[in-house]
Design a protein around this motif. Structure first.
Motif, PDB file in Angstrom:
ATOM      1  N   MET A  59      -5.711   4.849-105.420  1.00  0.00           N
ATOM      2  CA  MET A  59      -5.959   3.517-104.871  1.00  0.00           C
ATOM      3  C   MET A  59      -5.591   2.422-105.867  1.00  0.00           C
ATOM      4  SD  MET A  59      -9.469   3.840-102.629  1.00  0.00           S
ATOM      5  CE  MET A  59     -10.430   4.834-103.757  1.00  0.00           C
ATOM      6  N   VAL A  60      -5.781   2.689-107.157  1.00  0.00           N
ATOM      7  CA  VAL A  60      -5.419   1.702-108.182  1.00  0.00           C
ATOM      8  C   VAL A  60      -3.914   1.730-108.424  1.00  0.00           C
ATOM      9  CG1 VAL A  60      -5.721   1.032-110.595  1.00  0.00           C
ATOM     10  CG2 VAL A  60      -7.691   1.826-109.271  1.00  0.00           C
ATOM     11  N   GLU A  61      -3.363   2.922-108.589  1.00  0.00           N
ATOM     12  CA  GLU A  61      -1.959   3.075-108.966  1.00  0.00           C
ATOM     13  C   GLU A  61      -1.021   2.465-107.933  1.00  0.00           C
ATOM     14  OE1 GLU A  61       1.071   4.247-111.549  1.00  0.00           O
ATOM     15  OE2 GLU A  61      -1.094   4.286-111.837  1.00  0.00           O
ATOM     16  N   ASN A  62      -1.356   2.549-106.656  1.00  0.00           N
ATOM     17  CA  ASN A  62      -0.455   2.086-105.609  1.00  0.00           C
ATOM     18  C   ASN A  62      -0.837   0.732-105.025  1.00  0.00           C
ATOM     19  OD1 ASN A  62       1.132   4.457-105.718  1.00  0.00           O
ATOM     20  ND2 ASN A  62      -0.368   5.540-104.468  1.00  0.00           N
ATOM     21  N   ALA A  63      -1.745   0.034-105.702  1.00  0.00           N
ATOM     22  CA  ALA A  63      -2.244  -1.228-105.142  1.00  0.00           C
ATOM     23  C   ALA A  63      -1.194  -2.331-105.137  1.00  0.00           C
ATOM     24  CB  ALA A  63      -3.466  -1.694-105.923  1.00  0.00           C
ATOM     25  N   GLY A  64      -0.208  -2.257-106.027  1.00  0.00           N
ATOM     26  CA  GLY A  64       0.766  -3.341-106.118  1.00  0.00           C
ATOM     27  C   GLY A  64       2.085  -3.050-105.441  1.00  0.00           C
ATOM     28  N   GLY A  65       2.156  -1.997-104.639  1.00  0.00           N
ATOM     29  CA  GLY A  65       3.419  -1.630-104.023  1.00  0.00           C
ATOM     30  C   GLY A  65       3.443  -1.876-102.531  1.00  0.00           C
ATOM     31  N   ILE A  66       4.600  -1.624-101.948  1.00  0.00           N
ATOM     32  CA  ILE A  66       4.786  -1.726-100.503  1.00  0.00           C
ATOM     33  C   ILE A  66       5.533  -0.479-100.044  1.00  0.00           C
ATOM     34  CG2 ILE A  66       5.868  -3.031 -98.644  1.00  0.00           C
ATOM     35  CD1 ILE A  66       5.628  -5.516-100.362  1.00  0.00           C
ATOM     36  N   GLY A  67       5.061   0.132 -98.965  1.00  0.00           N
ATOM     37  CA  GLY A  67       5.748   1.312 -98.451  1.00  0.00           C
ATOM     38  C   GLY A  67       4.797   2.465 -98.240  1.00  0.00           C
TER      39      GLY A  67
END
Length: 250
Positions: A1-9
């Motif tokens: 949840m933290v690692e992918n919080a700044g991405g899109i897709g």
């Protein structure tokens, strides 16, 4: 949840699914506490939130209770990113490693704060204007998106001398630098967007530094330690790997 919080897709969708799954799992814990099926210590966070009632004597609904418990867990996990940056700073500025390894706590809090100032985590936070206003000649309408530049403010040459250098001697503290030093937002935690967990964040970084320098020995293999500002949340490209970890005697 933290690692992918700044991405899109797809990774973002997976992170959102994991968030919903976590909410359901913790919601079930709350239900079990309330029914008496799960007995927890009186001062445990899950029990405190589960048994909380408002001024009218009403408990939180299951979904809200789950979110409040996640709001305790998530930041504690997330600030592991700052602890990784603290380990990187100890490696890049070995004089501070030697100082703390010798048992000297003087400057330890300032070291932790300088890690939070210089090394990027989430570079900005956003929100919508609740009503129209004007600030320094800029007009904002109700509902406009506003971004607060955390990393840019912390590295502003108008606020910090040599902002791109690691200088713990600045003596920074979130307690005294209202809207200049804002790794977690600015102002008073009770009334503005400064994170109420900041004191815990600093304390955990300080304790991690003590452990890294006094309780364990390790080696840092060759790796790519560059930090891209285009990645959110940021981290060293290799993740800062250590090996041959062992307990220090004594």
């Amino acid at each position: 949840m933290v690692e992918n919080a700044g991405g899109i897709g797809p990774s973002t969708m997976l992170a959102l699914w994991r968030r919903r799954r976590t909410e359901r799992t913790i919601g079930e814990l709350v239900r079990r506490v309330r029914s008496g099926a799960l007995d927890l210590p009186a001062n445990s966070p899950v029990r405190l939130v589960s048994e909380y009632v408002d001024a009218e004597g009403m408990p939180l609904d299951l979904a809200s209770a789950a979110v409040e418990i996640i709001n305790i867990i998530r930041p504690v996990v997330a600030i592991g990113r700052f602890i990784m940056f603290a380990a990187l700073a100890l490696h890049q500025h070995h004089q501070w490693y030697d100082k703390f390894a010798a048992g000297d706590d003087d400057g330890l809090e300032a070291f932790a704060e300088e890690v939070r100032r210089l090394y990027p985590f989430f570079p900005f936070i956003g929100g919508r204007a609740r009503h129209p206003f004007e600030w320094k000649g800029y007009r904002f309408g109700k509902g406009d998106w506003v971004l607060l530049d955390l990393h840019g403010t912390n590295n502003d040459r108008r606020l910090f001398v040599e902002p791109d250098q690691f200088i713990p001697e600045r003596g920074l503290s979130w307690k005294t630098h209202g809207f200049d030093f804002i790794p977690h937002g600015g102002g008073d935690p009770a009334t503005t967007h400064r994170c109420p967990g900041e004191a815990v964040t600093v304390a955990l970084i300080m304790e991690a530094v003590r452990l890294l320098t006094r309780s364990m020995a390790y080696q840092v293999p060759d790796q790519d330690m560059t930090v891209s500002l285009a990645r959110m949340p940021a981290r060293p490209k290799s993740g800062f790997r250590i090996d041959n970890v062992r307990r220090k005697p004594g």
